[in-house]
Design a protein around this motif. Structure first.
Motif, PDB file in Angstrom:
ATOM      1  N   LYS A 187       1.082  -1.302  -0.297  1.00 41.38           N
ATOM      2  CA  LYS A 187       0.043   0.200   0.147  1.00 41.38           C
ATOM      3  C   LYS A 187       0.553   1.178  -0.191  1.00 41.38           C
ATOM      4  O   LYS A 187       0.254   2.276  -0.715  1.00 41.38           O
ATOM      5  N   ASP A 188       2.017   1.325   0.502  1.00 44.43           N
ATOM      6  CA  ASP A 188       2.992   2.167   0.633  1.00 44.43           C
ATOM      7  C   ASP A 188       4.366   1.967  -0.331  1.00 44.43           C
ATOM      8  O   ASP A 188       5.300   2.952  -0.799  1.00 44.43           O
ATOM      9  N   ALA A 189       4.108   1.729  -0.910  1.00 45.85           N
ATOM     10  CA  ALA A 189       5.484   1.578  -2.192  1.00 45.85           C
ATOM     11  C   ALA A 189       4.726   2.685  -3.150  1.00 45.85           C
ATOM     12  O   ALA A 189       3.804   3.611  -3.493  1.00 45.85           O
ATOM     13  N   PHE A 190       6.384   3.342  -4.004  1.00 42.73           N
ATOM     14  CA  PHE A 190       6.580   4.153  -4.062  1.00 42.73           C
ATOM     15  C   PHE A 190       6.856   3.865  -6.012  1.00 42.73           C
ATOM     16  O   PHE A 190       7.262   2.879  -5.875  1.00 42.73           O
ATOM     17  N   PRO A 191       5.972   4.596  -6.649  1.00 45.28           N
ATOM     18  CA  PRO A 191       5.974   4.257  -7.413  1.00 45.28           C
ATOM     19  C   PRO A 191       6.864   5.488  -7.999  1.00 45.28           C
ATOM     20  O   PRO A 191       6.914   6.498  -8.545  1.00 45.28           O
ATOM     21  N   PHE A 192       7.643   5.129  -8.820  1.00 44.73           N
ATOM     22  CA  PHE A 192       8.801   5.274  -9.523  1.00 44.73           C
ATOM     23  C   PHE A 192       8.840   5.372 -10.993  1.00 44.73           C
ATOM     24  O   PHE A 192       8.932   4.866 -11.639  1.00 44.73           O
ATOM     25  N   GLU A 193       9.339   7.362 -11.342  1.00 46.56           N
ATOM     26  CA  GLU A 193       8.209   7.525 -13.075  1.00 46.56           C
ATOM     27  C   GLU A 193       9.582   7.200 -13.563  1.00 46.56           C
ATOM     28  O   GLU A 193      10.838   7.617 -13.754  1.00 46.56           O
ATOM     29  N   ILE A 194       9.218   6.984 -14.644  1.00 45.26           N
ATOM     30  CA  ILE A 194      10.184   6.284 -15.757  1.00 45.26           C
ATOM     31  C   ILE A 194       9.572   6.436 -16.528  1.00 45.26           C
ATOM     32  O   ILE A 194       8.749   5.728 -17.810  1.00 45.26           O
ATOM     33  N   ASN A 195       9.746   7.883 -17.851  1.00 48.08           N
ATOM     34  CA  ASN A 195       8.806   8.113 -19.588  1.00 48.08           C
ATOM     35  C   ASN A 195      10.150   8.073 -20.033  1.00 48.08           C
ATOM     36  O   ASN A 195      11.085   8.870 -20.438  1.00 48.08           O
ATOM     37  N   HIS A 196      10.105   6.561 -21.293  1.00 41.63           N
ATOM     38  CA  HIS A 196      10.839   6.438 -21.729  1.00 41.63           C
ATOM     39  C   HIS A 196      10.318   5.126 -23.051  1.00 41.63           C
ATOM     40  O   HIS A 196       9.157   4.852 -22.537  1.00 41.63           O
ATOM     41  N   THR A 197      10.280   5.376 -24.090  1.00 39.54           N
ATOM     42  CA  THR A 197       9.993   4.738 -25.409  1.00 39.54           C
ATOM     43  C   THR A 197      10.364   2.809 -24.469  1.00 39.54           C
ATOM     44  O   THR A 197       9.390   1.768 -25.351  1.00 39.54           O
ATOM     45  N   PHE A 198      11.120   2.458 -24.048  1.00 38.16           N
ATOM     46  CA  PHE A 198      10.968   1.310 -23.630  1.00 38.16           C
ATOM     47  C   PHE A 198      10.246   0.702 -22.328  1.00 38.16           C
ATOM     48  O   PHE A 198       9.571  -0.453 -22.376  1.00 38.16           O
ATOM     49  N   ALA A 199       9.510   2.148 -21.864  1.00 32.75           N
ATOM     50  CA  ALA A 199       8.365   1.431 -21.298  1.00 32.75           C
ATOM     51  C   ALA A 199       7.070   0.560 -21.424  1.00 32.75           C
ATOM     52  O   ALA A 199       6.315   0.648 -21.093  1.00 32.75           O
ATOM     53  N   GLY A 200       7.062   0.953 -22.559  1.00 32.51           N
ATOM     54  CA  GLY A 200       5.847   0.356 -23.828  1.00 32.51           C
ATOM     55  C   GLY A 200       6.009  -0.785 -25.014  1.00 32.51           C
ATOM     56  O   GLY A 200       4.874  -1.486 -25.000  1.00 32.51           O
ATOM     57  N   VAL A 201       7.286  -1.113 -23.967  1.00 36.73           N
ATOM     58  CA  VAL A 201       7.123  -2.908 -25.008  1.00 36.73           C
ATOM     59  C   VAL A 201       6.740  -4.186 -23.299  1.00 36.73           C
ATOM     60  O   VAL A 201       6.980  -3.504 -22.343  1.00 36.73           O
ATOM     61  N   ASP A 202       5.919  -4.161 -23.935  1.00 36.12           N
ATOM     62  CA  ASP A 202       5.297  -5.416 -22.766  1.00 36.12           C
ATOM     63  C   ASP A 202       4.726  -6.569 -23.716  1.00 36.12           C
ATOM     64  O   ASP A 202       4.080  -6.754 -23.687  1.00 36.12           O
ATOM     65  N   ILE A 203       5.245  -8.044 -24.291  1.00 33.50           N
ATOM     66  CA  ILE A 203       5.326  -9.034 -24.586  1.00 33.50           C
ATOM     67  C   ILE A 203       4.924 -10.082 -24.231  1.00 33.50           C
ATOM     68  O   ILE A 203       4.907 -10.932 -23.956  1.00 33.50           O
TER      69      ILE A 203
END
Length: 220
Positions: A187-203
């Motif tokens: 519930k207290d997990a930190f959302p680490f923001e990363i805005n990168h082209t690779f973030a759109g890859v989920d095979i």
């Protein structure tokens, strides 16, 4: 106290058969996550692959990971990732403090992402951390044949939208005690923001794989 990486890679994918051993840039898909973990050996003490598949096991061993044989009862299509992580922790000896989850279906990661995220995780004394990216699309729902905007008003500019974020799957870091209690993202997990082209890859499909091939060839 150790920090380990766990890469869950079961066999039997239906939408993209044998995807974990398919070659992405002449390297098996699974191996990209193993090599990424090895590049961060200053943070990671051991690398484990959890699998029920002999070919995946061979690839994992070839690239220097340790293998935990996953029981078939924990290898079904609907089995959650947490069960594989928990099984690994219950199968190995030693005091494990942190678990880094690297999904093989997210093979492309920015080089310094793990170091930056892990440093933030430690300094912030977080019990878990996961990567997120901002989404700039206009979302809505369809009810009774009508489109109802969700995160914007008709005519509003995209750049003026209230920020929405999605879990991109690039990496997760969690205290082992949380995983043993069936939790990856607390519930207290930190959302680490990363805005990168690779973030759109989920095979999951061939189209996803083709897109990853394109990025690997032209960016990686």
């Amino acid at each position: 106290m150790k920090t380990i990486a766990i890469i869950p890679a079961r066999g039997g994918s239906k939408r993209l058969p044998e995807k974990n051993t398919k070659l992405l840039g002449n390297i098996p898909l699974l191996a990209h996550s193993i090599l990424y973990a090895k590049q961060n050996s200053d943070l990671i003490d051991e690398i484990y692959v959890s699998t029920n598949d002999e070919e995946i096991k061979k690839v994992a061993l070839q690239y220097g990971a340790k293998v935990i044989d996953r029981p078939e009862i924990l290898s079904g299509d609907l089995e959650p990732t947490i069960s594989a992580l928990k099984h690994v922790l219950e199968s190995i000896e030693g005091d494990i403090e942190n678990v880094i989850l690297l999904q093989p279906t997210n093979p492309l990661r920015p080089e310094n992402l793990l170091k930056e995220a892990f440093d933030f995780y430690l300094k912030g004394n977080h019990d878990s951390l996961f990567t997120v990216s901002r989404n700039h699309q206009k979302f809505g729902k369809i009810r009774e044949g009508k489109f109802i905007p969700y995160n914007y008003e008709i005519g509003q500019r995209s750049q003026d939208l209230e920020p929405l974020f999605y879990e991109n799957g690039l990496l997760y870091i969690t205290k082992s005690e949380k995983i043993l209690n069936d939790i990856i993202i607390s519930k207290d997990a930190f959302p680490f923001e990363i805005n990168h082209t690779f973030a759109g890859v989920d095979i999951d499909t061939q189209e996803d794989f083709d897109y990853a091939q394109y990025l690997y060839k032209n960016i990686k």
